[in-house]
Design a protein around this motif. Structure first.
Motif, mmCIF file in Angstrom:
data_model
loop_
_atom_site.group_PDB
_atom_site.id
_atom_site.type_symbol
_atom_site.label_atom_id
_atom_site.label_comp_id
_atom_site.label_asym_id
_atom_site.label_seq_id
_atom_site.Cartn_x
_atom_site.Cartn_y
_atom_site.Cartn_z
ATOM 1 N N PHE A 72 0.836 -1.196 0.000
ATOM 2 C CA PHE A 72 0.000 0.000 0.000
ATOM 3 C C PHE A 72 0.872 1.248 0.000
ATOM 4 O O PHE A 72 1.944 1.274 0.604
ATOM 5 C CB PHE A 72 -0.921 -0.004 1.225
ATOM 6 N N ASN A 73 0.410 2.282 -0.687
ATOM 7 C CA ASN A 73 1.146 3.524 -0.861
ATOM 8 C C ASN A 73 0.207 4.714 -0.759
ATOM 9 O O ASN A 73 -0.998 4.581 -0.974
ATOM 10 C CB ASN A 73 1.794 3.543 -2.246
ATOM 11 N N ILE A 74 0.786 5.872 -0.470
ATOM 12 C CA ILE A 74 0.057 7.139 -0.487
ATOM 13 C C ILE A 74 0.522 7.923 -1.709
ATOM 14 O O ILE A 74 1.718 7.947 -2.013
ATOM 15 C CB ILE A 74 0.326 7.961 0.788
ATOM 16 N N SER A 75 -0.406 8.557 -2.383
ATOM 17 C CA SER A 75 -0.071 9.416 -3.507
ATOM 18 C C SER A 75 -0.981 10.634 -3.499
ATOM 19 O O SER A 75 -2.158 10.522 -3.164
ATOM 20 C CB SER A 75 -0.259 8.680 -4.835
ATOM 21 N N PRO A 76 -0.459 11.787 -3.905
ATOM 22 C CA PRO A 76 -1.341 12.925 -4.140
ATOM 23 C C PRO A 76 -2.095 12.709 -5.455
ATOM 24 O O PRO A 76 -1.699 11.873 -6.276
ATOM 25 C CB PRO A 76 -0.374 14.110 -4.252
ATOM 26 N N PHE A 77 -3.169 13.460 -5.619
ATOM 27 C CA PHE A 77 -3.859 13.449 -6.911
ATOM 28 C C PHE A 77 -4.455 14.827 -7.160
ATOM 29 O O PHE A 77 -4.763 15.556 -6.224
ATOM 30 C CB PHE A 77 -4.939 12.358 -6.971
ATOM 31 N N GLU A 78 -4.574 15.169 -8.419
ATOM 32 C CA GLU A 78 -5.240 16.400 -8.829
ATOM 33 C C GLU A 78 -6.541 16.095 -9.548
ATOM 34 O O GLU A 78 -7.516 16.811 -9.392
ATOM 35 C CB GLU A 78 -4.322 17.234 -9.730
ATOM 36 N N ILE A 79 -6.528 15.035 -10.331
ATOM 37 C CA ILE A 79 -7.712 14.633 -11.090
ATOM 38 C C ILE A 79 -8.228 13.327 -10.498
ATOM 39 O O ILE A 79 -7.477 12.348 -10.400
ATOM 40 C CB ILE A 79 -7.375 14.439 -12.579
ATOM 41 N N THR A 84 -1.691 -0.791 7.329
ATOM 42 C CA THR A 84 -1.525 -0.051 8.585
ATOM 43 C C THR A 84 -0.411 0.994 8.505
ATOM 44 O O THR A 84 -0.465 1.997 9.218
ATOM 45 C CB THR A 84 -1.232 -1.010 9.749
ATOM 46 N N VAL A 85 0.564 0.810 7.643
ATOM 47 C CA VAL A 85 1.682 1.760 7.558
ATOM 48 C C VAL A 85 1.220 3.130 7.050
ATOM 49 O O VAL A 85 1.460 4.149 7.716
ATOM 50 C CB VAL A 85 2.846 1.185 6.722
ATOM 51 N N PRO A 86 0.543 3.240 5.898
ATOM 52 C CA PRO A 86 0.088 4.573 5.493
ATOM 53 C C PRO A 86 -0.980 5.158 6.421
ATOM 54 O O PRO A 86 -1.028 6.368 6.634
ATOM 55 C CB PRO A 86 -0.431 4.386 4.069
ATOM 56 N N ILE A 87 -1.806 4.303 6.998
ATOM 57 C CA ILE A 87 -2.820 4.799 7.942
ATOM 58 C C ILE A 87 -2.134 5.394 9.163
ATOM 59 O O ILE A 87 -2.463 6.505 9.606
ATOM 60 C CB ILE A 87 -3.804 3.683 8.347
ATOM 61 N N ASN A 88 -1.174 4.679 9.728
ATOM 62 C CA ASN A 88 -0.459 5.197 10.895
ATOM 63 C C ASN A 88 0.326 6.466 10.558
ATOM 64 O O ASN A 88 0.456 7.358 11.405
ATOM 65 C CB ASN A 88 0.450 4.130 11.493
ATOM 66 N N TYR A 89 0.837 6.571 9.351
ATOM 67 C CA TYR A 89 1.515 7.797 8.921
ATOM 68 C C TYR A 89 0.535 8.975 8.958
ATOM 69 O O TYR A 89 0.860 10.047 9.475
ATOM 70 C CB TYR A 89 2.098 7.624 7.519
ATOM 71 N N LEU A 90 -0.667 8.781 8.421
ATOM 72 C CA LEU A 90 -1.658 9.860 8.432
ATOM 73 C C LEU A 90 -2.083 10.206 9.853
ATOM 74 O O LEU A 90 -2.259 11.381 10.176
ATOM 75 C CB LEU A 90 -2.873 9.474 7.584
ATOM 76 N N LEU A 123 -1.753 13.915 11.539
ATOM 77 C CA LEU A 123 -2.883 14.602 12.174
ATOM 78 C C LEU A 123 -2.589 14.972 13.623
ATOM 79 O O LEU A 123 -3.037 16.004 14.113
ATOM 80 C CB LEU A 123 -4.140 13.739 12.112
ATOM 81 N N SER A 124 -1.812 14.157 14.309
ATOM 82 C CA SER A 124 -1.507 14.431 15.717
ATOM 83 C C SER A 124 -0.582 15.631 15.873
ATOM 84 O O SER A 124 -0.456 16.180 16.959
ATOM 85 C CB SER A 124 -0.904 13.206 16.384
ATOM 86 N N GLN A 125 0.048 16.065 14.790
ATOM 87 C CA GLN A 125 0.944 17.220 14.848
ATOM 88 C C GLN A 125 0.214 18.548 14.623
ATOM 89 O O GLN A 125 0.801 19.599 14.770
ATOM 90 C CB GLN A 125 2.057 17.070 13.805
ATOM 91 N N ILE A 126 -1.065 18.484 14.306
ATOM 92 C CA ILE A 126 -1.877 19.680 14.109
ATOM 93 C C ILE A 126 -2.267 20.214 15.482
ATOM 94 O O ILE A 126 -2.830 19.484 16.297
ATOM 95 C CB ILE A 126 -3.122 19.406 13.265
ATOM 96 N N PRO A 127 -1.999 21.493 15.778
ATOM 97 C CA PRO A 127 -2.365 22.028 17.091
ATOM 98 C C PRO A 127 -3.891 22.037 17.282
ATOM 99 O O PRO A 127 -4.641 22.194 16.328
ATOM 100 C CB PRO A 127 -1.801 23.432 17.088
ATOM 101 N N ASP A 128 -4.288 21.857 18.550
ATOM 102 C CA ASP A 128 -5.723 21.878 18.873
ATOM 103 C C ASP A 128 -6.339 23.237 18.637
ATOM 104 O O ASP A 128 -7.476 23.353 18.233
ATOM 105 C CB ASP A 128 -5.946 21.452 20.323
ATOM 106 N N LYS A 129 -5.580 24.277 18.924
ATOM 107 C CA LYS A 129 -6.100 25.644 18.781
ATOM 108 C C LYS A 129 -5.203 26.429 17.845
ATOM 109 O O LYS A 129 -3.994 26.427 17.991
ATOM 110 C CB LYS A 129 -6.161 26.357 20.120
ATOM 111 N N ILE A 130 -5.838 27.044 16.909
ATOM 112 C CA ILE A 130 -5.092 27.932 16.022
ATOM 113 C C ILE A 130 -5.583 29.348 16.289
ATOM 114 O O ILE A 130 -6.759 29.641 16.211
ATOM 115 C CB ILE A 130 -5.335 27.548 14.548
ATOM 116 N N ILE A 131 -4.654 30.203 16.677
ATOM 117 C CA ILE A 131 -5.031 31.576 17.036
ATOM 118 C C ILE A 131 -4.743 32.509 15.893
ATOM 119 O O ILE A 131 -3.836 32.442 15.176
ATOM 120 C CB ILE A 131 -4.265 32.039 18.291
#
Length: 111
Positions: free
Chosen positions: A71-78, A93-99, A103-111
């Motif tokens: 399994f792999n992750i790729s961007p797409f435009e179309i 599980t590898v690409p899922i755990n990567y995502l 997501l865990s690095q996104i701050p809870d609050k953005i000011i």
């Protein structure tokens, strides 16, 4: 040409992965999974009718590369076209755990 993986085998790989996911990974997976369907990929995928896409996450997909058997992750435009060929031999599980980690690095609050 290699033998393309069947939809039944994709389903089995997905089920095996779901049984090993922790709750965060399983929650994300349940939000982004799609019924597996083939997308085109111009470098190598056209030989087998495309690769099975199993999840959509924003402008990214998770797909199964049956040449490399992973399994792999790729961007797409179309929609329907894989932009980036990757050849990881990863379980789902590898690409899922990567995502999940991204997501865990996104701050809870953005000011």
């Amino acid at each position: 040409m290699w033998p393309p993986i069947s939809i039944d085998k994709i389903g089995l790989l997905i089920l095996q992965a779901e049984l090993t996911m922790d709750y965060k990974a399983l929650n994300l997976w349940n939000l982004i999974k799609v019924t597996p369907h083939k997308w085109r990929e111009k470098s190598f995928g056209d030989e087998s009718g495309g690769f099975w896409v199993v999840a959509l996450f924003g402008n990214q997909i998770i797909y199964y590369n049956d040449i490399e058997e992973g399994f792999n992750i790729s961007p797409f435009e179309i929609y329907g076209v894989i932009d980036q060929y990757n050849c990881n031999q990863s379980e789902l599980t590898v690409p899922i755990n990567y995502l999940v980690s991204q997501l865990s690095q996104i701050p809870d609050k953005i000011i």
